[in-house]
Design an enzyme around this catalytic site. Structure first.
Site, PDB file in Angstrom:
ATOM      1  N   TYR A  52       0.838  -1.196   0.000  1.00 48.82           N
ATOM      2  CA  TYR A  52       0.000   0.000   0.000  1.00 48.82           C
ATOM      3  C   TYR A  52       0.880   1.255   0.000  1.00 48.82           C
ATOM      4  CZ  TYR A  52      -4.083  -2.918   1.084  1.00 48.82           C
ATOM      5  OH  TYR A  52      -5.089  -3.858   1.055  1.00 48.82           O
ATOM      6  N   VAL A 225     -17.983   3.243  -6.737  1.00 47.96           N
ATOM      7  CA  VAL A 225     -18.915   3.014  -5.640  1.00 47.96           C
ATOM      8  C   VAL A 225     -20.348   3.089  -6.146  1.00 47.96           C
ATOM      9  CG1 VAL A 225     -17.297   3.906  -3.930  1.00 47.96           C
ATOM     10  CG2 VAL A 225     -18.935   5.449  -4.992  1.00 47.96           C
TER      11      VAL A 225
END
Length: 305
Positions: A52, A225
């Site tokens: 990450y 989303v």
């Protein structure tokens, strides 16, 4: 925030976890606000991975809270390893090196949980077992699990690994439901009946592995989303209806839908917006009936046989 036991570990954790993938994009001050707000909401589990931000997310996390022993005791830290540049690697050498890197960046002596990030088809499970044994003996990792693995892959690891595998991190949202669809469409001649994951949801329940849903607000695979997305007006109208009925936000309803499943899943939410996280955390207080759960499942575009 309600708690759940992570697998059979005896480790009690918040039923919602904060995913720190995007923390590398924050300043130290903004990251501090996100972390402190999460703790205030009762979210004590933080999910990382060595990749990450190229490791920067772990660094910023530790710097933001001025990591020390007293701060460390307030939280449960999970990280993942195994993804490299263009390939996957579960070799003993890489697992050990990855953990050392995460510990250094996180400024801690141990990880509460280490997950193997994505299946390595060239895995030699004997090497994984050796790595896990060394990490457990040294106290550098307390619990172990996997991510994106199917039941047969888990069983292969379990043949060699001495430690219990306490969790499996898998993609799931109201609009990404293959692990649920197959169980509802047994022996049917259409796409939702296809078992794509070896029955991982039922397997996890049988073996007390905690499913950690990732991307709980996504439709498709990183396609965006669905909450407040103009492409899904009917779903958002229904989410708004339940949000008003329960006194929370639409995002909280989306998470409450996952929490309603008796598998006792632990969704990983990745928002870096403190206010949004505060609203999402209220999902822990929402009770959906069976009828409401199925209503949302259908409105999200899923069909019952």
């Amino acid at each position: 925030m309600k708690k759940l036991e992570l697998g059979n570990s005896g480790l009690e954790v918040s039923e919602i976890s904060l995913g720190c993938m995007r923390m590398d994009q924050l300043s130290k001050q903004d990251a501090n606000r996100v972390i402190e707000n999460a703790l205030e909401q009762g979210i004590d589990m933080f999910d990382h991975a060595d990749i990450y931000g190229g490791g920067k997310s772990e660094e910023i996390f530790a710097d933001a809270i001025n990591m020390d022993s007293s701060t460390r005791e307030k939280m449960v830290i999970q990280s993942k390893c195994g993804i490299r540049d263009g390939f996957f690697d579960f070799s003993k050498e890489h697992i050990l090196a990855s953990v050392e890197g995460s510990l250094k960046r996180l400024k801690t002596d141990y990880l509460d949980v280490l997950l193997l990030h994505r299946p390595d088809t060239l895995v030699e499970p004997e090497e994984v077992a050796e790595a896990f044994n060394e990490l457990k003996r040294s106290g550098k990792v307390r619990h172990f699990g996997v991510s994106n693995h199917n039941p047969t892959q888990v069983e292969l690891l379990k043949k060699y690994v001495e430690q219990d595998l306490v969790a499996n991190q898998l993609q799931l949202s109201m609009m990404f439901t293959p692990m649920i669809d197959a169980g509802l469409n047994v022996n049917m001649e259409h796409d939702p009946a296809i078992v794509r994951d070896g029955g991982v949801l039922d397997y996890s329940r049988l073996h007390n592995m905690t499913v950690q849903p990732w991307s709980p607000f996504q439709h498709g695979f990183f396609e965006g989303v669905f909450v407040d997305n103009d492409k899904f007006p009917i779903l958002n109208e229904k989410l708004q209806e339940y949000a008003e009925k329960k006194g929370v936000t639409k995002s909280a309803i989306a998470i409450a839908w996952i929490l309603r499943h008796p598998a006792r899943m632990q969704p990983v939410v990745g928002t870096m917006n403190p206010e949004r996280l505060q609203n999402i955390a209220k999902a822990s207080e929402v009770n959906l009936t069976k009828e409401e759960w199925y209503d949302l499942y259908r409105v999200a575009g899923n069909k019952l046989p």
